[in-house]
Motif scaffolding. Structure first.
Motif, PDB file in Angstrom:
ATOM      1  N   PRO A  28       0.846  -1.198   0.000  1.00 22.38           N
ATOM      2  CA  PRO A  28       0.000   0.000   0.000  1.00 22.38           C
ATOM      3  C   PRO A  28       0.881   1.247   0.000  1.00 22.38           C
ATOM      4  CG  PRO A  28       0.093  -0.927   2.194  1.00 22.38           C
ATOM      5  CD  PRO A  28       0.864  -1.854   1.309  1.00 22.38           C
ATOM      6  N   LEU A  29       0.493   2.243  -0.776  1.00 24.20           N
ATOM      7  CA  LEU A  29       1.255   3.485  -0.847  1.00 24.20           C
ATOM      8  C   LEU A  29       0.589   4.599  -0.044  1.00 24.20           C
ATOM      9  CD1 LEU A  29       2.168   3.529  -4.644  1.00 24.20           C
ATOM     10  CD2 LEU A  29       3.547   2.701  -2.735  1.00 24.20           C
ATOM     11  N   ALA A  30      -0.751   4.642  -0.070  1.00 19.01           N
ATOM     12  CA  ALA A  30      -1.451   5.727   0.624  1.00 19.01           C
ATOM     13  C   ALA A  30      -2.895   5.344   0.898  1.00 19.01           C
ATOM     14  CB  ALA A  30      -1.412   6.989  -0.221  1.00 19.01           C
ATOM     15  N   ILE A  31      -3.480   5.989   1.896  1.00 21.13           N
ATOM     16  CA  ILE A  31      -4.917   5.900   2.160  1.00 21.13           C
ATOM     17  C   ILE A  31      -5.454   7.313   1.994  1.00 21.13           C
ATOM     18  CG2 ILE A  31      -6.684   5.589   3.930  1.00 21.13           C
ATOM     19  CD1 ILE A  31      -5.262   3.250   4.983  1.00 21.13           C
ATOM     20  N   TYR A  32      -6.566   7.429   1.281  1.00 20.69           N
ATOM     21  CA  TYR A  32      -7.160   8.752   1.040  1.00 20.69           C
ATOM     22  C   TYR A  32      -8.660   8.602   0.848  1.00 20.69           C
ATOM     23  CZ  TYR A  32      -7.011   7.131  -3.784  1.00 20.69           C
ATOM     24  OH  TYR A  32      -7.176   6.392  -4.914  1.00 20.69           O
ATOM     25  N   PHE A  33      -9.356   9.741   0.785  1.00 25.38           N
ATOM     26  CA  PHE A  33     -10.784   9.762   0.509  1.00 25.38           C
ATOM     27  C   PHE A  33     -10.983  10.336  -0.881  1.00 25.38           C
ATOM     28  CE2 PHE A  33     -10.661   9.546   5.083  1.00 25.38           C
ATOM     29  CZ  PHE A  33     -11.669   8.627   5.352  1.00 25.38           C
ATOM     30  N   ASN A  34     -11.775   9.651  -1.721  1.00 25.27           N
ATOM     31  CA  ASN A  34     -11.983  10.116  -3.097  1.00 25.27           C
ATOM     32  C   ASN A  34     -13.073  11.188  -3.138  1.00 25.27           C
ATOM     33  OD1 ASN A  34     -14.382   8.716  -2.896  1.00 25.27           O
ATOM     34  ND2 ASN A  34     -13.954   7.279  -4.528  1.00 25.27           N
ATOM     35  N   ALA A  35     -13.461  11.604  -4.344  1.00 22.02           N
ATOM     36  CA  ALA A  35     -14.449  12.672  -4.514  1.00 22.02           C
ATOM     37  C   ALA A  35     -15.808  12.293  -3.920  1.00 22.02           C
ATOM     38  CB  ALA A  35     -14.599  13.005  -5.989  1.00 22.02           C
ATOM     39  N   LYS A  36     -16.121  11.012  -3.888  1.00 27.75           N
ATOM     40  CA  LYS A  36     -17.396  10.549  -3.318  1.00 27.75           C
ATOM     41  C   LYS A  36     -17.290  10.297  -1.815  1.00 27.75           C
ATOM     42  CE  LYS A  36     -18.973   8.370  -7.577  1.00 27.75           C
ATOM     43  NZ  LYS A  36     -19.341   7.099  -8.215  1.00 27.75           N
TER      44      LYS A  36
END
Length: 154
Positions: free
Chosen positions: A104-112
């Motif tokens: 895994p490189l990153a955890i993020y929240f998308n546009a939705k």
């Protein structure tokens, strides 16, 4: 990709990134809020494909002190990743055949506003390659500093 909540900087140092992919992640209860607060660590985590399903292992998501004490999920529990079957099979074959790793490189929240994990198919670097990439990074930093200083003098 949205703004990353947590990054796995060690992955870029230890691995040569070959392919990247976005995957959904199955979370429980207060884990989403904990991720929003940045209480997640991907340092030694990796992805393993077990019985045709991808799991994020060894990722640490702290539980919140404000959450229900009776429901405190295991902070290092394996978390299922949501990927297309075709993509899973393709990467599984590459891992088995070429001896590659999925990190895994990153955890993020998308546009939705859904939590996503950016995963990568990677090849481990040996000690020599790590030193080379550090030298390149230092040289690039020095060059940028020199250019910046030169621009100020004129």
């Amino acid at each position: 990709m949205g703004e990353a909540v947590a990054r796995n900087k060690k992955a870029f140092h230890d691995y040569e990134i070959l392919e990247k992919l976005e995957a959904g992640i199955v979370l429980q209860g207060s884990e989403v809020k904990a991720i929003r607060q940045g209480r997640v660590n991907l340092k030694d985590s990796f992805v393993k494909i077990i019985k045709g399903e991808a799991f994020l292992l060894n990722a640490h998501i702290s539980h919140l002190s404000t959450a229900n004490l009776n429901f405190a999920p295991n902070e290092r529990a394996p978390r299922k990743l949501l990927l297309h079957v075709k993509q899973l099979r393709k990467w599984d074959m590459k891992v088995a055949k070429d001896g590659l790793t999925i990190v895994p490189l990153a955890i993020y929240f998308n546009a939705k506003n859904l939590a996503k994990v950016e995963i990568a198919l990677a090849r481990g670097k040996n000690e020599h390659d790590k030193r080379e990439s550090l030298k390149e990074k230092d040289a690039q930093r020095e060059a940028q500093t020199a250019m910046k200083n030169h621009a100020y003098k004129e």
